[in-house]
Design a protein around this motif. Sequence first.
Motif, mmCIF file in Angstrom:
data_model
loop_
_atom_site.group_PDB
_atom_site.id
_atom_site.type_symbol
_atom_site.label_atom_id
_atom_site.label_comp_id
_atom_site.label_asym_id
_atom_site.label_seq_id
_atom_site.Cartn_x
_atom_site.Cartn_y
_atom_site.Cartn_z
ATOM 1 N N PHE A 128 0.632 -1.138 0.007
ATOM 2 C CA PHE A 128 0.112 -0.184 -0.053
ATOM 3 C C PHE A 128 0.788 1.203 -0.098
ATOM 4 O O PHE A 128 0.289 2.275 0.584
ATOM 5 C CB PHE A 128 -0.887 -0.043 1.267
ATOM 6 N N SER A 129 1.982 1.120 -0.565
ATOM 7 C CA SER A 129 2.916 2.201 -0.751
ATOM 8 C C SER A 129 3.251 2.838 -2.010
ATOM 9 O O SER A 129 4.271 1.970 -2.665
ATOM 10 C CB SER A 129 4.158 1.957 0.251
ATOM 11 N N VAL A 130 2.589 3.963 -2.405
ATOM 12 C CA VAL A 130 2.913 4.490 -3.934
ATOM 13 C C VAL A 130 3.996 5.398 -3.653
ATOM 14 O O VAL A 130 4.085 6.140 -2.683
ATOM 15 C CB VAL A 130 1.911 5.273 -4.380
ATOM 16 N N VAL A 131 5.146 5.118 -4.465
ATOM 17 C CA VAL A 131 6.258 5.945 -4.297
ATOM 18 C C VAL A 131 6.159 7.245 -5.276
ATOM 19 O O VAL A 131 5.597 7.240 -6.522
ATOM 20 C CB VAL A 131 7.436 5.417 -4.700
ATOM 21 N N HIS A 132 6.122 8.380 -4.408
ATOM 22 C CA HIS A 132 5.854 9.639 -5.327
ATOM 23 C C HIS A 132 6.935 10.198 -5.989
ATOM 24 O O HIS A 132 7.136 10.428 -7.140
ATOM 25 C CB HIS A 132 5.074 10.584 -4.156
ATOM 26 N N SER A 133 8.230 9.940 -5.201
ATOM 27 C CA SER A 133 9.167 10.455 -5.957
ATOM 28 C C SER A 133 10.482 10.153 -4.996
ATOM 29 O O SER A 133 10.444 9.623 -3.752
ATOM 30 C CB SER A 133 9.308 12.056 -5.865
ATOM 31 N N ILE A 134 11.653 10.213 -5.720
ATOM 32 C CA ILE A 134 13.055 9.960 -5.016
ATOM 33 C C ILE A 134 13.741 11.125 -4.663
ATOM 34 O O ILE A 134 13.617 12.146 -5.259
ATOM 35 C CB ILE A 134 14.085 8.927 -6.092
ATOM 36 N N LEU A 135 14.032 11.362 -3.251
ATOM 37 C CA LEU A 135 14.685 12.551 -2.872
ATOM 38 C C LEU A 135 16.077 12.734 -3.245
ATOM 39 O O LEU A 135 16.647 11.669 -3.184
ATOM 40 C CB LEU A 135 14.382 12.369 -0.960
ATOM 41 N N TYR A 136 16.456 13.875 -3.395
ATOM 42 C CA TYR A 136 17.870 13.985 -3.873
ATOM 43 C C TYR A 136 18.253 15.064 -2.811
ATOM 44 O O TYR A 136 17.754 16.174 -2.751
ATOM 45 C CB TYR A 136 17.908 14.625 -5.238
ATOM 46 N N THR A 158 18.677 10.518 -1.141
ATOM 47 C CA THR A 158 18.744 10.044 0.300
ATOM 48 C C THR A 158 17.433 9.285 0.872
ATOM 49 O O THR A 158 17.457 8.696 1.663
ATOM 50 C CB THR A 158 18.591 11.320 0.943
ATOM 51 N N GLY A 159 16.482 9.309 -0.217
ATOM 52 C CA GLY A 159 15.518 8.346 0.105
ATOM 53 C C GLY A 159 14.196 8.439 -0.817
ATOM 54 O O GLY A 159 14.497 9.005 -1.952
ATOM 55 N N VAL A 160 13.222 7.971 -0.415
ATOM 56 C CA VAL A 160 11.979 8.288 -1.241
ATOM 57 C C VAL A 160 10.901 8.623 -0.516
ATOM 58 O O VAL A 160 10.695 9.053 0.739
ATOM 59 C CB VAL A 160 11.347 6.567 -1.741
ATOM 60 N N LEU A 210 10.857 8.516 -11.889
ATOM 61 C CA LEU A 210 12.179 9.488 -12.028
ATOM 62 C C LEU A 210 11.698 10.735 -12.600
ATOM 63 O O LEU A 210 12.366 11.810 -12.166
ATOM 64 C CB LEU A 210 13.126 8.633 -13.112
ATOM 65 N N MET A 211 10.713 10.744 -13.327
ATOM 66 C CA MET A 211 10.314 12.095 -14.043
ATOM 67 C C MET A 211 9.628 12.767 -12.968
ATOM 68 O O MET A 211 9.633 14.027 -12.964
ATOM 69 C CB MET A 211 9.344 12.038 -15.238
#
Lengths: 174, 571
Positions: free
Chosen positions: B269-277, B285-287, B318-319
């Motif tokens: 139940f975990s949609v990844v919104h974005s990757i943290l830079y 650093t994370g997501v 990624l986008m």
Amino acid sequence: MNRRGAVRTLLYIAGGTLVLPACFRQSGAPSIALQKLSVSEAEEQLLAELAETLFPTTDTPGGKELLLHLFVLKMVDDCHGPEDQRAFSDGLSAFIQWSHGKLGHSFTLAAPNEQVALVEAIQTRADDDIAKFYAMFKQRAIQGYLNSQYVMTNLVKYELIPGRYNGYFPVEKD
Amino acid sequence: MANLAIDSIKDRTFDAIVIGSGASGGWAAKEFTEKGLKTLVLERGRDVVHVKDYPTTNLYPYELDHRGEVTYEDKQLNPIANRCYAYKEDTAHFFVKDDEHPYIQEKEFDWIRGYQVGGKTLLWARQTQRWSEYDFEGPARDGFAVDWPIRYDDIAPWYSYVERFVGIAGNRDGVATLPDGEFLPAYPLNAAEDHFREVVSKHYQGRHIISARCAHLSQPQPIHIQQGRVQCQNRTLCQRGCPFGGYFSSNASTIPWAQKTGNLTLRPFSVVHSILYDQESGKATGVRVVDTNTKEEMEFYAQVIFVNASTLNTNLILMNSLSDRFPEGLGNDNGLLGKYVAFHNYTARISAEYHGLSQYKTDGRNPAGGGYIPNFRNVHRQETDFLRGWAAAFGASRPEVRDTGGVGADLKEALQLPRLGDWRVHSHMMAETIPKESNRVWLDTNRRDAWGVPLLHVSIEYADDDWQRRQDYYEQMTEMYEAAGFTNIKTTDDPRRPGNDIHEMGGVRMGHDPKTSLLNKWNQLHGCNNVYVTDGACMTSTATQNPTLTYMALTARAVDHAVAELKKGNL
């Protein structure tokens, strides 16, 4: 097939959405819940006769006991579109009228040999309402028969777990 | 329950984060946890626990309300999912419904998805072939896409490594275009398939009909028993989930294996919104994650991030990962992210009859499906007007013919005593497509999905050379069918949309040069080296093979690299 088996088959056919059939319901309503089709109790009885005509009881169960008419109704109700459903209903009405005209009484009350003769007459008809209804009914009844628990466990056995494959299996000579 | 400890950054920090739990994500999870890294696997869908969550797996046909058929209403609501061959009454619960995660079709594209733990490994066709040297050399030799930064020798040991664990049934055929692997016994060809094999090998140099290689345990080894998997029982009801673990899925294999290490945290139940830079360190650093039940946003942290969200969703993440350093998407310095998406062309079939070998039929069921024809076109040199080639599936069966014309006792008897028909042979094409810049995906600037993530535009289409390959398939197969004495040969255009092959690849391609590719030879983003992409998005070209085995091998290889780099302090 005993009654318990028949009831179980019915449950398998219709899931949780049905009312168990009784012989003398007199409610005028069909014995399974239908979403789209409108079928009376009398029409259901006629369809049961038609199922029995196609699959008469012999030393193995017939269409009525296997509840093939209910299977047909369930499938036409759930898996066909409005056009097919209209064709089914129109064809059923036309069949009732036409058979009454031919027999002088309801198809439901006809003797088995009369029923067979009538059905064989449909099979040679042109592509009209009755022929369309009959083709749909027969195709679904055949599917229901071959996929019934009785047939799959006693006559044309279905293996859930074959556990083998042989691509050079010898064919028995007749 | 609110709990300070749960909210603490420490508890949301792992050694590795893997986005996705399908074939490649499951492998990343297995490899990281086995190597001792505390690993968080994020899955956007629900959990599917092996056996327990296979509700239809042991049902007889008569126990399915509609005997396997999908209802009319379902077909109206889900035309995309319904166009997938595997979408049936007994499998529908493992497919994403059309309105669940909308996307914008600039061109008709069937995006077939499985959002749950295990992803599409519950649903796949389980065909597993290695790429050959010819496939990796293809783009450089023929001048399309960019040169693959790896060659067959780089991945060969990882194919072996993955195959031993997965369990692949196949013969050592000695075909250069389809290298042999670590095989369990093959599922043999049947009489008519064997006949075709013999005729083709006699008449043609370099053309082979082989037993289809597939991820089934034809003869389980100790490593498979340790996973809790046993011999395939030839049910061919695979897409319901297999209670025997007879075929490979993340659910039966890599995920429980990773769980046993004690190092896995699986978060459905975990949609990844974005990757943290982080600009300062130049690292991810994370997501950022959206919990699909609570809609709550939260962050998780790790030293290394593997993106295995499935080809298009990996592109999407990624986008959507924007920073001052990467305003056009993470790692997207060259503007090529989301471009050069390709797929396999499955739009052709050819069937026929064979009246010979009537003394044989088949008994039981073949989980491999039959035979496979490796690509033989343009292998050693360019010999046609189109680039690259096609592979094909080939199978034969004898139908039981039932006369349904009768009424009454005759009808009953006719149905119970079918007549054995002649052999029917059938094939479908699996052709390479050439990645093109115009076949691409991008994010909508306004519209967002239920989790606040931008909707994806998809603009992918066939090209003229796809029809040339199809014409060649028809011509060559017809000639080979005729040589085998097959009759009533029928070619059929299959009006499949791109995507319906479920082999979409690319958008984050590998390459040598950061100017023309997104990933290096270890699947690291050129611009952010602690982010790895090892699902279909990384593919530079498509070849003709079913791609999943290659994703799994690339993943195991990349994790090995990542862990070594972590130890060296390079990530």
